[in-house]
Design a protein around this motif. Structure first.
Motif, mmCIF file in Angstrom:
data_model
loop_
_atom_site.group_PDB
_atom_site.id
_atom_site.type_symbol
_atom_site.label_atom_id
_atom_site.label_comp_id
_atom_site.label_asym_id
_atom_site.label_seq_id
_atom_site.Cartn_x
_atom_site.Cartn_y
_atom_site.Cartn_z
ATOM 1 N N LEU A 11 0.691 -1.104 -0.173
ATOM 2 C CA LEU A 11 -0.002 0.148 0.237
ATOM 3 C C LEU A 11 1.021 1.285 0.554
ATOM 4 C CD1 LEU A 11 -2.750 1.161 0.418
ATOM 5 C CD2 LEU A 11 -2.796 0.378 2.595
ATOM 6 N N ALA A 12 1.636 1.554 0.570
ATOM 7 C CA ALA A 12 2.815 2.592 0.660
ATOM 8 C C ALA A 12 3.562 2.457 -0.322
ATOM 9 C CB ALA A 12 3.800 2.658 1.839
ATOM 10 N N THR A 13 3.910 1.352 -0.691
ATOM 11 C CA THR A 13 4.744 1.704 -1.976
ATOM 12 C C THR A 13 3.854 1.796 -3.266
ATOM 13 O OG1 THR A 13 6.376 -0.142 -1.505
ATOM 14 C CG2 THR A 13 6.282 0.594 -3.660
ATOM 15 N N LYS A 14 3.003 1.719 -3.029
ATOM 16 C CA LYS A 14 1.732 2.645 -4.987
ATOM 17 C C LYS A 14 1.718 3.735 -4.719
ATOM 18 C CE LYS A 14 -2.230 0.551 -6.810
ATOM 19 N NZ LYS A 14 -3.527 -0.038 -6.693
ATOM 20 N N ALA A 15 1.252 4.180 -3.302
ATOM 21 C CA ALA A 15 1.192 5.662 -3.136
ATOM 22 C C ALA A 15 2.864 6.064 -3.347
ATOM 23 C CB ALA A 15 0.571 5.766 -1.759
ATOM 24 N N TYR A 16 3.612 5.986 -2.884
ATOM 25 C CA TYR A 16 4.592 6.627 -2.155
ATOM 26 C C TYR A 16 6.328 6.455 -3.094
ATOM 27 C CZ TYR A 16 1.396 9.445 0.166
ATOM 28 O OH TYR A 16 0.142 9.912 0.448
ATOM 29 N N GLY A 17 5.950 5.344 -3.945
ATOM 30 C CA GLY A 17 7.169 4.194 -4.858
ATOM 31 C C GLY A 17 7.364 5.544 -5.275
ATOM 32 N N SER A 18 6.894 6.554 -5.475
ATOM 33 C CA SER A 18 7.621 7.579 -6.655
ATOM 34 C C SER A 18 7.620 8.471 -6.066
ATOM 35 C CB SER A 18 6.586 7.770 -7.758
ATOM 36 O OG SER A 18 7.171 9.292 -8.532
ATOM 37 N N PHE A 19 9.187 9.061 -5.733
ATOM 38 C CA PHE A 19 8.847 10.216 -4.321
ATOM 39 C C PHE A 19 8.296 11.273 -5.044
ATOM 40 C CE2 PHE A 19 11.658 13.836 -2.883
ATOM 41 C CZ PHE A 19 11.323 13.299 -1.396
ATOM 42 N N GLU A 20 8.175 11.937 -6.658
ATOM 43 C CA GLU A 20 7.370 12.828 -7.147
ATOM 44 C C GLU A 20 5.776 12.637 -6.415
ATOM 45 O OE1 GLU A 20 8.538 15.184 -8.493
ATOM 46 O OE2 GLU A 20 6.733 16.578 -8.738
ATOM 47 N N ASP A 21 5.320 11.143 -6.391
ATOM 48 C CA ASP A 21 4.066 11.837 -5.128
ATOM 49 C C ASP A 21 3.816 11.941 -4.006
ATOM 50 O OD1 ASP A 21 3.035 10.593 -8.293
ATOM 51 O OD2 ASP A 21 3.012 8.360 -7.264
ATOM 52 N N ARG A 22 4.575 11.868 -3.693
ATOM 53 C CA ARG A 22 5.256 12.637 -2.487
ATOM 54 C C ARG A 22 5.145 13.687 -2.238
ATOM 55 N NH1 ARG A 22 8.254 14.434 2.278
ATOM 56 N NH2 ARG A 22 7.975 13.485 4.369
ATOM 57 N N ARG A 23 5.996 14.500 -3.194
ATOM 58 C CA ARG A 23 6.104 15.315 -2.782
ATOM 59 C C ARG A 23 4.728 16.234 -3.379
ATOM 60 N NH1 ARG A 23 10.526 18.725 -7.416
ATOM 61 N NH2 ARG A 23 10.274 20.523 -5.262
ATOM 62 N N GLN A 24 3.857 15.989 -4.307
ATOM 63 C CA GLN A 24 2.728 16.476 -4.620
ATOM 64 C C GLN A 24 1.882 16.649 -3.094
ATOM 65 O OE1 GLN A 24 1.951 17.541 -7.931
ATOM 66 N NE2 GLN A 24 4.447 17.265 -8.762
ATOM 67 N N VAL A 25 1.914 15.350 -2.844
ATOM 68 C CA VAL A 25 1.015 15.609 -1.486
ATOM 69 C C VAL A 25 0.890 15.766 -0.841
ATOM 70 C CG1 VAL A 25 0.781 13.536 0.457
ATOM 71 C CG2 VAL A 25 0.326 12.806 -2.239
ATOM 72 N N VAL A 26 2.527 16.079 -0.025
ATOM 73 C CA VAL A 26 3.182 17.438 0.787
ATOM 74 C C VAL A 26 3.342 18.700 0.940
ATOM 75 C CG1 VAL A 26 3.972 15.984 2.536
ATOM 76 C CG2 VAL A 26 5.949 17.042 0.686
ATOM 77 N N ALA A 27 2.799 19.020 -0.747
ATOM 78 C CA ALA A 27 2.699 20.617 -1.039
ATOM 79 C C ALA A 27 1.206 21.606 -0.607
ATOM 80 C CB ALA A 27 3.617 20.445 -2.473
ATOM 81 N N GLN A 28 0.497 20.420 -0.350
ATOM 82 C CA GLN A 28 -0.700 21.090 -0.120
ATOM 83 C C GLN A 28 -0.875 20.352 1.831
ATOM 84 O OE1 GLN A 28 -3.674 20.624 -3.437
ATOM 85 N NE2 GLN A 28 -1.671 18.782 -3.769
ATOM 86 N N ALA A 29 -2.193 21.074 1.511
ATOM 87 C CA ALA A 29 -2.790 20.891 2.926
ATOM 88 C C ALA A 29 -4.240 19.507 2.773
ATOM 89 C CB ALA A 29 -3.285 22.341 3.892
ATOM 90 N N GLY A 62 -1.225 18.458 4.434
ATOM 91 C CA GLY A 62 0.727 17.653 4.436
ATOM 92 C C GLY A 62 0.902 15.561 4.046
ATOM 93 N N PHE A 63 -1.225 15.408 4.154
ATOM 94 C CA PHE A 63 -0.273 14.157 3.606
ATOM 95 C C PHE A 63 -1.835 13.707 2.821
ATOM 96 C CE2 PHE A 63 -3.296 14.096 7.731
ATOM 97 C CZ PHE A 63 -4.905 13.452 7.330
ATOM 98 N N ASP A 64 -2.454 12.440 2.610
ATOM 99 C CA ASP A 64 -3.698 11.769 2.034
ATOM 100 C C ASP A 64 -4.585 11.293 1.807
ATOM 101 O OD1 ASP A 64 -4.706 11.277 -0.791
ATOM 102 O OD2 ASP A 64 -3.636 9.866 -1.916
ATOM 103 N N GLU A 65 -6.232 12.318 2.043
ATOM 104 C CA GLU A 65 -6.642 11.559 2.067
ATOM 105 C C GLU A 65 -7.301 10.264 2.484
ATOM 106 O OE1 GLU A 65 -8.079 13.426 5.936
ATOM 107 O OE2 GLU A 65 -7.904 15.273 5.407
ATOM 108 N N ALA A 66 -7.634 10.467 1.051
ATOM 109 C CA ALA A 66 -7.554 8.532 0.280
ATOM 110 C C ALA A 66 -6.845 7.579 0.809
ATOM 111 C CB ALA A 66 -7.342 8.878 -0.859
ATOM 112 N N GLN A 67 -5.112 8.083 0.720
ATOM 113 C CA GLN A 67 -4.389 6.954 1.744
ATOM 114 C C GLN A 67 -5.295 6.640 3.204
ATOM 115 O OE1 GLN A 67 -2.349 5.088 0.388
ATOM 116 N NE2 GLN A 67 -0.963 4.666 1.231
ATOM 117 N N TRP A 68 -5.697 7.806 3.588
ATOM 118 C CA TRP A 68 -5.590 7.252 5.451
ATOM 119 C C TRP A 68 -6.841 6.732 5.444
ATOM 120 C CZ3 TRP A 68 -3.013 8.372 9.662
ATOM 121 C CH2 TRP A 68 -3.860 8.359 10.717
ATOM 122 N N ALA A 69 -8.127 6.731 4.681
ATOM 123 C CA ALA A 69 -9.189 6.181 4.359
ATOM 124 C C ALA A 69 -8.701 4.722 4.366
ATOM 125 C CB ALA A 69 -9.570 6.538 3.486
#
Lengths: 383, 379
Positions: B19-37, B39-46
């Protein structure tokens, strides 16, 4: 994941602790616990006591005195022994040539040497290093040339630890100078009373006579004293140096050294900087001990845990660090190295400088710490 | 004695890693997510809630699955490995841990049930400006008027404090001691800011703000608060372990592939030896992290406090060493925000604050060296 020992292992540890602290000769323990040098007689008596109790060579094949313990049990045996101040069995006998003869020797060699090796009736020396073959062991130049059924050995070994007490020496010799250097080496068992063998002491920076040069001048060795096949010495040497998973790091001995130092330090421990150094060392020793436990608990399949390479590297660094703290706490008292026994400077302080200097060897022998880093980089990290 | 995961734990690790790798295996995806309030992905939290991860530590009565510290630790490790920004450590382990330890059955069922379901985010507010890892509640005072309680003071930094639906706040009690209170997030004055690793924290101002005591009102909860802080530290060390494993792996890969002077960097022994030393730090830290995690499962409060000190010291030291060397061995690329390595080192510097820092723990351990002869791994 579970931290506790099984009931069986806990009982095993208690059995070891009881023997080492109540039945083993007290004078030998006192010598170790006070950091004094063991005599030849004490080393022999120590191993014979352990052998009589079945505790000298537990990792050998059961036919020859082994106990069939798990790696964890061997680890507990080793730690309890060190914690109690019991000398570990002479490594040349118990950890080196014994397992080699058991693995590669002929039946005649096993029967002739193994019982005497376990009981330290024969004191073995190690004939590996040469003046031009240290960490690069395979470049050794001592030769053995056939003469009928015998071998004629010429050359020089060095760093032969306690060679002054040696009865026999297991020796790597070049038996084929024409092939790749690793492929032309064999192992011979040489009686050190043979004509042409000469042992010369090397004085070390700590003032001790711990190591020697051993010279071979046309020494005649009967052909039945070769271990394993002709030119298989490198394989045997790798087996000898690489098959150890237990006791790679001197965890128990270093813990005991630090505990002793704390006791000796008295009110020097009121200094917060000293306390911080002790706390840091204790934490690193905990990390090392836990890593050793991870290694022994996971090497059941025969392959060592990858983290085992960490043990020698970190273990020797911590051993040295404790000796440095002792030197620092001894202060000017460390100058009283040569003082008589009635000196007012306590013994631990008088011994602190030679111990500090002596332990510089720990990161050099047994595969220097640079060799260990090379192993980690190549074998584990694939670099 | 056993240092391995059982089959169920291995399966959990694989599931969380997937689950974690699917969401953030690409570091660019993590950059996009933390760039805005926030600071994490609500869908990933769910998704974490769906997998049961957010309820792991809590009892079945409270909507959880009553998993042990090993399971919670391996989740932290896997999230750390990819720098997942979802506030598992802050919201579930720390704030959720406080509710689980101090809340009434009704409060636990309500707050932890909704937390486990991914419906809410909690934040623990226990630090005021100038505080250094004290759990005594200073900086916020509680006042009682009949049945009603209010809190006054400033908490800063509060990790994920601006997003939190409810704040779990430590506060000085009128009759002495420290209590725990739940404050509605919207009732506090909050200013959100970025932390250096891209995560979010907030200044939280309370001005006679209504608050509900957790558990029995007026009861001194300092021992409970300290133990939950210690457990959070140990789980923070698990997260740091995941980050450090990723740092060593990235550095090793880079040395094998990057060419300079016509050869790959692993031709240079000066570099490979430094990588070997990183591995040594990693494995020693790993051993202490596993040990401390097992102590959480079997030890007393004092054992857990001591384990938190020991793991805090070991992992803080390792984090500095591995974090700094990872950047140095990569060179300039690791100074850039678009590359994961430097950001991992930033995250390690943040986790050090969660852990408590090497000097803090060393000071505490140094005070105890004459209390024992040796430190025993096996008790």
């Amino acid at each position: 994941m579970q931290l506790e020992l099984s009931a069986e292992d806990a009982a095993f540890r208690e059995e070891m602790r009881t023997y080492f602290t109540t039945e083993f000769p007290q004078d030998i323990r006192d010598t170790v616990l006070e950091g004094r040098e063991l005599s030849q007689e004490q080393i022999v008596r120590s191993q014979q006591a352990l052998n009589a109790a079945g505790l000298a060579v537990p990792h050998w094949p059961e036919e020859w005195g082994g106990r069939g313990w798990t790696d964890l049990q061997r680890h507990l045996w080793h730690e309890e022994m060190q914690a109690a101040g019991v000398p570990t069995p002479l490594a040349f006998n118990a950890s080196m040539i014994g397992p080699v003869i058991a693995q590669f020797g002929t039946e005649e060699q096993k029967a002739r040497f193994l019982p005497a090796t376990a009981n330290l009736d024969i004191w073995w020396s190690q004939g590996f290093s040469e003046p031009d073959a240290g960490s690069d062991l395979a470049s050794l130049r001592t030769t053995a040339v056939r003469d009928g059924d015998d071998w004629i050995v010429n050359g020089q070994k060095t760093w032969t630890t306690l060679g002054q007490f040696g009865d026999w020496i297991f020796t790597l010799v070049r038996t084929d100078p024409e092939v790749k250097k690793q492929a032309g080496i064999s192992m011979l068992l040489i009686d050190m009373t043979s004509p042409g063998v000469e042992v010369r002491p090397i004085e070390l920076i700590d003032g001790s006579h711990e190591v020697n040069e051993v010279w071979f001048d046309d020494v005649r060795v009967p052909g039945d004293l070769m271990v394993g096949e002709l030119n298989s010495g490198w394989t045997i040497a790798k087996f000898l140096l690489g098959n150890e998973r237990v006791g790679v790091a001197p965890v128990g001995a270093t813990k005991r050294a630090l505990a002793t130092l704390k006791r000796n330090a008295g009110d020097l421990l009121d200094d917060p900087l000293t306390r911080a150094r002790v706390a840091e060392l204790e934490n690193e020793l905990l990390a090392l001990e836990l890593t050793a436990l991870r290694v022994v608990a996971h090497s059941a399949g025969g392959e060592p845990h990858p983290a085992s390479s960490v043990l020698k590297l970190k273990g020797t660094e911590l051993q040295q660090a404790v000796s440095q703290l002792a030197l620092d706490l001894a202060g000017p008292g460390s100058l009283a190295y040569g003082a008589e026994d009635d000196s007012e400077v306590p013994g631990w302080a008088r011994r602190s400088a030679p111990t500090y200097l002596n332990l510089r060897k720990a990161s050099i022998y047994g595969g220097s710490n640079e060799i260990q880093r090379q192993i980690i980089a190549r074998t584990i990290l694939g670099l | 004695m056993d240092f391995t995961y059982d089959d169920e734990q291995t399966a959990l690790r694989e599931a969380v890693r997937g689950l974690a790798t699917k969401a953030y295996g690409s570091f660019e995806d993590r950059r996009q997510v933390v760039a805005q309030a926030p600071g994490f992905d609500e869908a990933q939290w769910a998704r974490l809630a769906e997998m049961g991860v957010l309820g792991l530590p809590f009892s079945e009565d409270d909507g959880g699955v009553a998993a042990g510290p090993v399971e919670i630790g391996l989740v932290c490790q896997e999230l750390g490995r990819v720098l997942a920004p979802e506030p598992f450590l802050a919201s579930v382990v720390h704030a959720g841990g406080l509710v689980a330890a101090a809340g009434s059955p009704e409060q636990r069922a309500d707050l932890l049930g909704r937390l486990a379901a991914g419906e809410i985010v909690l934040a623990a507010a226990d630090t005021s400006p100038g505080d250094r890892w004290s759990a005594d509640g200073g900086g916020v005072t509680a006042a009682q008027d009949g049945e009603a309680w209010t809190l006054t003071g400033v908490r800063d930094p509060v990790p994920n404090g601006a997003r939190a639906d409810h704040l779990v706040v430590t506060a000085l009690l009128p009759d002495g001691g420290t209590g725990l209170f739940v404050v509605e997030g919207s009732a506090a004055t909050r200013s959100d800011y970025a932390v250096i690793d891209g995560s979010r924290a907030a200044r939280v101002q309370l001005d006679a703000t209504p608050a509900v005591p957790l558990g029995e009102p007026g009861h001194d909860l300092r021992p409970t608060i300290a133990t939950i802080s210690d457990i959070t530290r140990i789980m923070g060390a698990q997260q740091a372990l995941g980050v450090m494993q990723a740092q060593v792996a990235s550095t090793t890969d880079y040395l094998k592939s990057r060419k300079q002077f016509g050869v790959t960097l692993n031709s240079f022994q000066a570099l490979t030896f430094r990588a070997a030393d990183m591995y040594v730090s990693l494995e020693l830290a790993h051993s202490v992290v596993d040990w401390a995690t097992m102590v959480v499962g079997s030890g007393t409060r004092a054992d857990i406090a001591s384990a938190a000190d020991r793991v805090g010291l070991q992992v803080s030291r390792a984090a500095r060493h591995i974090g700094q060397e990872a950047i140095q061995l990569h060179g300039g690329i690791a100074m850039t925000a678009e590359y994961s390595v430097g950001v991992r080192t930033a995250h390690l510097a943040v986790l050090e604050q969660w852990l408590g820092g090497a000097q803090h723990h060393l000071t505490r351990l140094a005070a105890t060296v004459t209390d024992h002869e040796t430190v025993e791994a096996l008790g």
